[in-house]
Motif scaffolding. Sequence first.
Motif, PDB file in Angstrom:
ATOM      1  N   THR A  33       0.840  -1.194   0.000  1.00  0.00           N
ATOM      2  CA  THR A  33       0.000   0.000   0.000  1.00  0.00           C
ATOM      3  C   THR A  33       0.878   1.249   0.000  1.00  0.00           C
ATOM      4  O   THR A  33       2.111   1.169   0.008  1.00  0.00           O
ATOM      5  CB  THR A  33      -0.913  -0.013   1.228  1.00  0.00           C
ATOM      6  N   ARG A  34       0.216   2.381   0.035  1.00  0.00           N
ATOM      7  CA  ARG A  34       0.980   3.624  -0.008  1.00  0.00           C
ATOM      8  C   ARG A  34       1.656   3.905   1.322  1.00  0.00           C
ATOM      9  O   ARG A  34       2.491   4.802   1.400  1.00  0.00           O
ATOM     10  CB  ARG A  34       0.070   4.786  -0.400  1.00  0.00           C
ATOM     11  N   TRP A  35       1.272   3.173   2.392  1.00  0.00           N
ATOM     12  CA  TRP A  35       1.962   3.334   3.669  1.00  0.00           C
ATOM     13  C   TRP A  35       3.126   2.360   3.818  1.00  0.00           C
ATOM     14  O   TRP A  35       3.915   2.487   4.723  1.00  0.00           O
ATOM     15  CB  TRP A  35       0.988   3.109   4.829  1.00  0.00           C
ATOM     16  N   GLN A  36       3.185   1.366   2.958  1.00  0.00           N
ATOM     17  CA  GLN A  36       4.244   0.371   3.033  1.00  0.00           C
ATOM     18  C   GLN A  36       5.318   0.671   2.001  1.00  0.00           C
ATOM     19  O   GLN A  36       5.073   1.338   0.983  1.00  0.00           O
ATOM     20  CB  GLN A  36       3.677  -1.040   2.791  1.00  0.00           C
ATOM     21  N   ARG A  37       6.479   0.138   2.279  1.00  0.00           N
ATOM     22  CA  ARG A  37       7.594   0.301   1.357  1.00  0.00           C
ATOM     23  C   ARG A  37       8.104  -1.074   0.962  1.00  0.00           C
ATOM     24  O   ARG A  37       8.278  -1.950   1.807  1.00  0.00           O
ATOM     25  CB  ARG A  37       8.725   1.098   2.006  1.00  0.00           C
ATOM     26  N   ASP A  45      15.069   4.210   8.420  1.00  0.00           N
ATOM     27  CA  ASP A  45      13.668   3.830   8.637  1.00  0.00           C
ATOM     28  C   ASP A  45      13.454   3.289  10.044  1.00  0.00           C
ATOM     29  O   ASP A  45      12.448   3.587  10.700  1.00  0.00           O
ATOM     30  CB  ASP A  45      13.245   2.789   7.602  1.00  0.00           C
ATOM     31  N   ASN A  48      13.478   6.218  12.557  1.00  0.00           N
ATOM     32  CA  ASN A  48      12.206   6.947  12.529  1.00  0.00           C
ATOM     33  C   ASN A  48      11.078   6.124  13.181  1.00  0.00           C
ATOM     34  O   ASN A  48      10.186   6.673  13.842  1.00  0.00           O
ATOM     35  CB  ASN A  48      11.832   7.296  11.091  1.00  0.00           C
ATOM     36  N   PHE A  49      11.134   4.810  12.993  1.00  0.00           N
ATOM     37  CA  PHE A  49      10.094   3.954  13.584  1.00  0.00           C
ATOM     38  C   PHE A  49      10.154   3.982  15.108  1.00  0.00           C
ATOM     39  O   PHE A  49       9.131   4.105  15.786  1.00  0.00           O
ATOM     40  CB  PHE A  49      10.263   2.524  13.056  1.00  0.00           C
ATOM     41  N   TRP A  52       8.871   7.243  16.430  1.00  0.00           N
ATOM     42  CA  TRP A  52       7.399   7.290  16.385  1.00  0.00           C
ATOM     43  C   TRP A  52       6.799   6.473  17.529  1.00  0.00           C
ATOM     44  O   TRP A  52       5.801   6.869  18.132  1.00  0.00           O
ATOM     45  CB  TRP A  52       6.938   6.750  15.032  1.00  0.00           C
TER      46      TRP A  52
END
Length: 253
Positions: A33-37, A45, A48-49, A52
């Motif tokens: 999806t657009r939230w997944q890479r 990454d 940042n995770f 968050w």
Amino acid sequence: MWPPQRSSSSKAWCVRNAQPKPIYVAPFKTEPTRWQRPGPMNLDDWVNFYKWCQVNAVPIERPPIPRVNAPPPTYEGIPSMQNPPKPVGGWTRCESGGSAKNKENQDIFCRLSKPRWHRAKYQPPPKELFPYRPRLAYQPCPRPESGRPADKPKVPCCFQHEDVEAEFWATVRFPVSKSACKTMPSRKDCELSKPKTMPPKPHCPLPPELLDVPLKRTKMSPLQWRAHLRRLKFLSQPSERMLADLPCFCDRW
């Protein structure tokens, strides 16, 4: 009349569905999806995770709610209890029997609960008396024998020695029935009282002519004859143990 020709679409459908079903089915792969890479996360990454998570995944600490004990209820706090109804004096509903409609219904129920046709209670006829009972068979009537069943012997709770216990059980005597002294044992009772013999007695006696006559020989089948020759050949050979004990004369020749 010529048969109708199939169209190109129906022919393609037949060709496509006439193929054998493939055994291996490729697993379904979900698209990111657009939230997944796509692919694994790199170092930035993961940094940042965790940042968050420290902000959004930490439980919120709320101050405890103070508990206040409520005062017990009073007549002033409840408006319906400020002016309680006064009891009616003189009579109650139970004493008066209810309204006129309830009395009418009660009379209807009493009338319907009674049977329509009254009958007297059934009285069974008196039993017939037979003062004369002739004895057709001049034999005494079966009556329980006096003294039977015999009383159980009084056994002491414990014995001082095994010999004392053996002597006690050896001297115990039970009363013998009078009918047992007068009875005559049957042939089957006498046969069962004897010890069992081996071989057991046949149910039906065998005829005497079949006891001495040997059984009739039957012809061997080809398979049985070959097995018989194979056994004779094996039995005719000397034993390997005997051959091993004999001296060897192979060097003399």
